[in-house]
Design an enzyme around this catalytic site. Sequence first.
Site, short mmCIF file in Angstrom:
data_model
loop_
_atom_site.label_atom_id
_atom_site.label_comp_id
_atom_site.label_asym_id
_atom_site.label_seq_id
_atom_site.Cartn_x
_atom_site.Cartn_y
_atom_site.Cartn_z
NE ARG A 144 -3.94 -1.98 0.39
CZ ARG A 144 -3.85 -3.47 0.00
NH1 ARG A 144 -2.67 -3.67 -0.67
NH2 ARG A 144 -4.60 -4.16 0.24
CB SER A 146 -8.99 -1.53 3.97
OG SER A 146 -9.27 -2.70 3.49
CD GLU A 182 -5.81 0.88 2.41
OE1 GLU A 182 -5.41 -0.01 3.02
OE2 GLU A 182 -6.60 0.93 1.51
C1 LIG Z 1 -15.42 -0.04 -1.31
C2 LIG Z 1 -13.95 0.32 -1.56
C3 LIG Z 1 -13.14 -1.01 -1.51
C4 LIG Z 1 -12.04 -0.78 -1.69
N1 LIG Z 1 -11.02 -1.79 -1.94
C5 LIG Z 1 -9.94 -1.56 -2.04
C6 LIG Z 1 -8.87 -3.00 -2.10
O1 LIG Z 1 -9.46 -3.88 -2.21
N2 LIG Z 1 -7.33 -2.68 -2.52
C7 LIG Z 1 -7.15 -1.31 -2.36
O2 LIG Z 1 -5.62 -1.23 -2.50
N3 LIG Z 1 -7.84 -0.31 -2.35
C8 LIG Z 1 -9.09 -0.14 -2.16
N4 LIG Z 1 -9.84 0.69 -2.04
C9 LIG Z 1 -9.22 2.07 -1.91
C10 LIG Z 1 -9.38 2.75 -3.52
O3 LIG Z 1 -10.49 2.36 -4.10
C11 LIG Z 1 -8.17 2.77 -4.19
O4 LIG Z 1 -7.16 3.17 -3.40
C12 LIG Z 1 -8.28 3.52 -5.44
O5 LIG Z 1 -7.12 3.23 -6.22
C13 LIG Z 1 -8.55 5.06 -5.34
O6 LIG Z 1 -8.69 5.39 -6.81
P1 LIG Z 1 -9.39 6.78 -6.94
O7 LIG Z 1 -9.44 7.19 -8.23
O8 LIG Z 1 -10.57 6.98 -6.20
O9 LIG Z 1 -8.26 7.61 -6.02
P2 LIG Z 1 -8.44 9.15 -5.19
O10 LIG Z 1 -9.29 8.69 -4.05
O11 LIG Z 1 -9.18 10.06 -6.06
O12 LIG Z 1 -7.02 9.47 -5.01
C14 LIG Z 1 -6.24 8.54 -4.13
C15 LIG Z 1 -4.84 9.30 -3.90
O13 LIG Z 1 -4.18 9.36 -5.29
C16 LIG Z 1 -3.80 10.76 -5.78
N5 LIG Z 1 -4.26 10.63 -7.18
C17 LIG Z 1 -5.19 10.28 -7.62
N6 LIG Z 1 -5.16 10.37 -9.22
C18 LIG Z 1 -4.21 10.87 -9.39
C19 LIG Z 1 -3.18 11.15 -10.42
N7 LIG Z 1 -3.42 10.84 -11.82
N8 LIG Z 1 -1.82 11.32 -10.47
C20 LIG Z 1 -1.47 11.24 -9.22
N9 LIG Z 1 -1.93 11.34 -7.99
C21 LIG Z 1 -3.36 10.96 -8.16
C22 LIG Z 1 -4.89 11.44 -4.95
O14 LIG Z 1 -4.36 12.83 -4.92
C23 LIG Z 1 -4.82 10.86 -3.59
O15 LIG Z 1 -3.67 11.03 -2.67
C24 LIG Z 1 -11.38 0.55 -1.79
C25 LIG Z 1 -12.14 1.61 -1.71
C26 LIG Z 1 -13.52 1.44 -1.47
C27 LIG Z 1 -14.41 2.67 -1.51
#
Ligand SMILES: Cc1cc2nc3c(=O)[nH]c(=O)nc-3n(C[C@H](O)[C@H](O)[C@H](O)COP(=O)(O)OP(=O)(O)OC[C@H]3O[C@@H](n4cnc5c(N)ncnc54)[C@H](O)[C@@H]3O)c2cc1C
Length: 337
Positions: free
Chosen positions: A166, A237, A332
Amino acid sequence: MSLLFFSDHPLRGLNTFGFEAYAQCFTRIESKDDVISLHQYLDEHRVPLLLIGGGSNLVLGPKVPGIVAQVLIAEMALEELAADRVRVTLGAGEAWHASIERLLDQGIYGLENLALIPGCVGAAPVQNIGAYGVEVKDRIEAVEVYDWQQRRFYWLDNAECRFAYRDSIFKHHADRYLITRVRFLLSRLPNCVLSYKPLREAIEPGREHNPRAIFNAVCRIRRAKLPDPDLLGNAGSFFKNPIVSAAQYEALKQKYPDMVAYPEGSAFKLAAGWLIDRRGWKGYRRDGVGVHEHQALVLVNHGDGCRQQIETLAQQIRNDVMEQFGVQLEVEPRFYP
Ligand SMILES: Cc1cc2nc3c(=O)[nH]c(=O)nc-3n(C[C@H](O)[C@H](O)[C@H](O)COP(=O)(O)OP(=O)(O)OC[C@H]3O[C@@H](n4cnc5c(N)ncnc54)[C@H](O)[C@@H]3O)c2cc1C
């Protein structure tokens, strides 16, 4: 085309906790030219920047200062390589789950264990998403970034991304890189990862272990286990699984024989959900927030919660786990601002 800026832009639909939040200024990045325009704007205005994909790993405060830029760069390019390997380049703005499904439909395998993780491709390397025995670092060849310091686009190879559990270089240098594209090395030959017991068990007995069956099983397990953010706000998580030394693990195991843990090199990764559950937090509810009734690792917004309440709850849980087990839980998702 020049960027459009929106002031006091609502972000409730752009964070899966569903917290009421407003961006002082909001814009959308759809191309590399937009990235350059954004940099010119930042040169002039000198305001903080938050990059956002789907907002599924963020805890937003009610007022987000400066600019929130949603990265929506679209692309899917395939390059067939020797030995049934396929190089797949995805734009940062592509939806993660839908991309996996599109690849499966084209007979391209390797990401099926990571199905149904919300969010966009660009955020996947940030915390090296992982689930059901696979981490995205296992499939990434390189990540294309725009470097705000060097004012240029370039590729970082897998080693340069410094992936860990992570974790990655992007988590530690959020102000330096904007991820524009991610390049994966995938395969036309199935290479099923079934190291995770519940996944093996979820594939119907007698059925072939193929990537489609894994994809379907992962979706089934996740739908049964995790709350849908559209119905109950959450960020998946909330805590990382803590890694402890073999000595600390042995001492804890003696006291709590049913404790859930997995070997991690010479150390042990403890199931944070077990620690929290053991302390009776499952289903706890206070103000507008709480701990999910079936999944102790997931903190939820019951509708009118806010960042402050989640922060307080998370701190209470961390203190309690520290007091009882001597184990430090690490959060996280990213808190912003
Ligand atoms: C129901 C649920 C289940 C999940 N299950 C998992 C799982 O099984 N495993 C896991 O690892 N995670 C899980 N997650 C967490 C999350 O979905 C992941 O971390 C996902 O990759 C985040 O994507 P996002 O586009 O929503 O990122 P955001 O929440 O929009 O951003 C996350 C971070 O990345 C940065 N960021 C976003 N886009 C960019 C970019 N283009 N360039 C640079 N930085 C950027 C943001 O500034 C922020 O710091 C879960 C979340 C939920 C709600």
